[in-house]
Scaffold this motif. Structure first.
Motif, PDB file in Angstrom:
ATOM      1  N   UNK A  90       0.848  -1.189   0.000  1.00 23.59           N
ATOM      2  CA  UNK A  90       0.000   0.000   0.000  1.00 23.59           C
ATOM      3  C   UNK A  90       0.888   1.246   0.000  1.00 23.59           C
ATOM      4  N   UNK A  91       0.661   2.124  -0.967  1.00 22.76           N
ATOM      5  CA  UNK A  91       1.393   3.398  -0.978  1.00 22.76           C
ATOM      6  C   UNK A  91       0.454   4.599  -0.927  1.00 22.76           C
ATOM      7  N   UNK A  92      -0.741   4.469  -1.490  1.00 28.72           N
ATOM      8  CA  UNK A  92      -1.699   5.574  -1.505  1.00 28.72           C
ATOM      9  C   UNK A  92      -2.818   5.303  -0.502  1.00 28.72           C
ATOM     10  N   UNK A  93      -3.032   6.250   0.401  1.00 27.02           N
ATOM     11  CA  UNK A  93      -4.077   6.131   1.420  1.00 27.02           C
ATOM     12  C   UNK A  93      -4.809   7.460   1.543  1.00 27.02           C
ATOM     13  N   UNK A  94      -5.922   7.450   2.259  1.00 29.05           N
ATOM     14  CA  UNK A  94      -6.574   8.692   2.680  1.00 29.05           C
ATOM     15  C   UNK A  94      -6.388   8.785   4.189  1.00 29.05           C
ATOM     16  N   UNK A  95      -6.157   9.980   4.681  1.00 26.62           N
ATOM     17  CA  UNK A  95      -5.846  10.184   6.087  1.00 26.62           C
ATOM     18  C   UNK A  95      -7.125  10.443   6.866  1.00 26.62           C
ATOM     19  N   UNK A  96      -7.434   9.552   7.808  1.00 26.75           N
ATOM     20  CA  UNK A  96      -8.625   9.660   8.643  1.00 26.75           C
ATOM     21  C   UNK A  96      -8.184  10.082  10.041  1.00 26.75           C
ATOM     22  N   UNK A  97      -8.353  11.358  10.345  1.00 29.03           N
ATOM     23  CA  UNK A  97      -7.944  11.869  11.648  1.00 29.03           C
ATOM     24  C   UNK A  97      -9.011  11.624  12.705  1.00 29.03           C
ATOM     25  N   UNK A  98     -10.153  11.090  12.298  1.00 29.17           N
ATOM     26  CA  UNK A  98     -11.240  10.834  13.236  1.00 29.17           C
ATOM     27  C   UNK A  98     -11.787  12.127  13.798  1.00 29.17           C
ATOM     28  N   UNK A  99     -11.948  12.176  15.097  1.00 22.76           N
ATOM     29  CA  UNK A  99     -12.485  13.382  15.724  1.00 22.76           C
ATOM     30  C   UNK A  99     -11.387  14.290  16.252  1.00 22.76           C
ATOM     31  N   UNK A 100     -10.130  13.974  15.922  1.00 23.44           N
ATOM     32  CA  UNK A 100      -8.997  14.730  16.457  1.00 23.44           C
ATOM     33  C   UNK A 100      -8.583  15.842  15.508  1.00 23.44           C
ATOM     34  N   UNK A 101      -8.214  16.956  16.057  1.00 29.04           N
ATOM     35  CA  UNK A 101      -7.782  18.107  15.283  1.00 29.04           C
ATOM     36  C   UNK A 101      -6.386  17.836  14.728  1.00 29.04           C
ATOM     37  N   UNK A 102      -6.128  18.259  13.492  1.00 26.65           N
ATOM     38  CA  UNK A 102      -4.840  18.048  12.834  1.00 26.65           C
ATOM     39  C   UNK A 102      -3.818  19.009  13.429  1.00 26.65           C
ATOM     40  N   UNK A 103      -3.238  18.583  14.543  1.00 25.30           N
ATOM     41  CA  UNK A 103      -2.299  19.429  15.275  1.00 25.30           C
ATOM     42  C   UNK A 103      -1.513  18.540  16.229  1.00 25.30           C
ATOM     43  N   UNK A 104      -0.306  18.900  16.542  1.00 22.63           N
ATOM     44  CA  UNK A 104       0.470  18.187  17.558  1.00 22.63           C
ATOM     45  C   UNK A 104       0.816  16.773  17.164  1.00 22.63           C
ATOM     46  N   UNK A 105       0.374  15.799  17.969  1.00 17.20           N
ATOM     47  CA  UNK A 105       0.721  14.398  17.735  1.00 17.20           C
ATOM     48  C   UNK A 105       0.136  13.862  16.442  1.00 17.20           C
ATOM     49  N   UNK A 106      -1.068  14.292  16.095  1.00 15.36           N
ATOM     50  CA  UNK A 106      -1.699  13.827  14.855  1.00 15.36           C
ATOM     51  C   UNK A 106      -0.897  14.328  13.649  1.00 15.36           C
ATOM     52  N   UNK A 107      -0.497  15.573  13.681  1.00 15.88           N
ATOM     53  CA  UNK A 107       0.296  16.150  12.591  1.00 15.88           C
ATOM     54  C   UNK A 107       1.663  15.488  12.508  1.00 15.88           C
ATOM     55  N   UNK A 108       2.288  15.215  13.641  1.00 14.49           N
ATOM     56  CA  UNK A 108       3.605  14.567  13.649  1.00 14.49           C
ATOM     57  C   UNK A 108       3.524  13.168  13.048  1.00 14.49           C
ATOM     58  N   UNK A 109       2.468  12.426  13.378  1.00 16.34           N
ATOM     59  CA  UNK A 109       2.291  11.088  12.819  1.00 16.34           C
ATOM     60  C   UNK A 109       2.087  11.170  11.309  1.00 16.34           C
ATOM     61  N   UNK A 110       1.272  12.106  10.853  1.00 19.08           N
ATOM     62  CA  UNK A 110       1.010  12.255   9.426  1.00 19.08           C
ATOM     63  C   UNK A 110       2.279  12.636   8.666  1.00 19.08           C
ATOM     64  N   UNK A 111       3.049  13.564   9.206  1.00 22.04           N
ATOM     65  CA  UNK A 111       4.273  13.992   8.533  1.00 22.04           C
ATOM     66  C   UNK A 111       5.288  12.853   8.428  1.00 22.04           C
ATOM     67  N   UNK A 112       5.444  12.082   9.491  1.00 23.63           N
ATOM     68  CA  UNK A 112       6.411  10.984   9.438  1.00 23.63           C
ATOM     69  C   UNK A 112       5.923   9.846   8.543  1.00 23.63           C
ATOM     70  N   UNK A 113       4.613   9.647   8.448  1.00 33.45           N
ATOM     71  CA  UNK A 113       4.084   8.644   7.519  1.00 33.45           C
ATOM     72  C   UNK A 113       4.341   9.068   6.076  1.00 33.45           C
ATOM     73  N   UNK A 114       4.212  10.357   5.805  1.00 36.16           N
ATOM     74  CA  UNK A 114       4.533  10.873   4.461  1.00 36.16           C
ATOM     75  C   UNK A 114       6.014  10.679   4.153  1.00 36.16           C
ATOM     76  N   UNK A 115       6.875  10.977   5.121  1.00 37.31           N
ATOM     77  CA  UNK A 115       8.306  10.796   4.917  1.00 37.31           C
ATOM     78  C   UNK A 115       8.645   9.315   4.741  1.00 37.31           C
ATOM     79  N   UNK A 116       7.861   8.443   5.354  1.00 35.44           N
ATOM     80  CA  UNK A 116       8.071   7.007   5.230  1.00 35.44           C
ATOM     81  C   UNK A 116       7.622   6.434   3.898  1.00 35.44           C
ATOM     82  N   UNK A 117       6.921   7.220   3.095  1.00 31.56           N
ATOM     83  CA  UNK A 117       6.549   6.773   1.762  1.00 31.56           C
ATOM     84  C   UNK A 117       5.074   6.663   1.465  1.00 31.56           C
TER      85      UNK A 117
END
Length: 120
Positions: A90-117
């Protein structure tokens, strides 16, 4: 008056409804954040199964992290879930943040997942 749990559930359903409209068959990277840990799953909704997952409770990450509830832990989980998703094909996904605001830990996880490919 609505409780906090009802508000979070409504926000999550709003986000998920918009994601399903834009997904075009791609699996979703679903995030859950608690006060002590963070969890990520790559889910194929068409087949109804989890393709890859990672969390701060994984034995490989647990010893390396100071705590499971900070930005560094979220970045490590993002990198790990990206590696496991790529191993599952799997390389292409859609990001489901759920009920959490895109900030802090959620943003850090998303950025590192992007860097991971992962692409989203």
């Amino acid at each position: 008056m609505a409780t906090q749990k009802e508000i979070m559930r409504k926000r999550a359903s709003r986000v998920r409804r918009a994601l399903k409209a834009a997904a075009n068959g791609r699996p979703r990277l679903s995030i859950h954040r608690s006060s002590k840990n963070i969890y990520a799953q790559v889910i194929d909704d068409a087949a109804g199964r989890t393709l890859a997952s990672a969390s701060t409770l994984d034995t490989g990450l647990r010893g390396d992290l100071k705590t499971g509830a900070d930005v560094a832990a979220a970045a490590a989980v993002g990198k790990l879930v990206a590696e496991r998703a790529k191993a599952a094909g799997v390389t292409d996904v859609v990001f489901d943040r759920g009920s959490f605001i895109y900030h802090g830990r959620i943003k850090a996880l998303a950025d590192s997942a992007r860097e991971g490919g992962l692409n989203f």
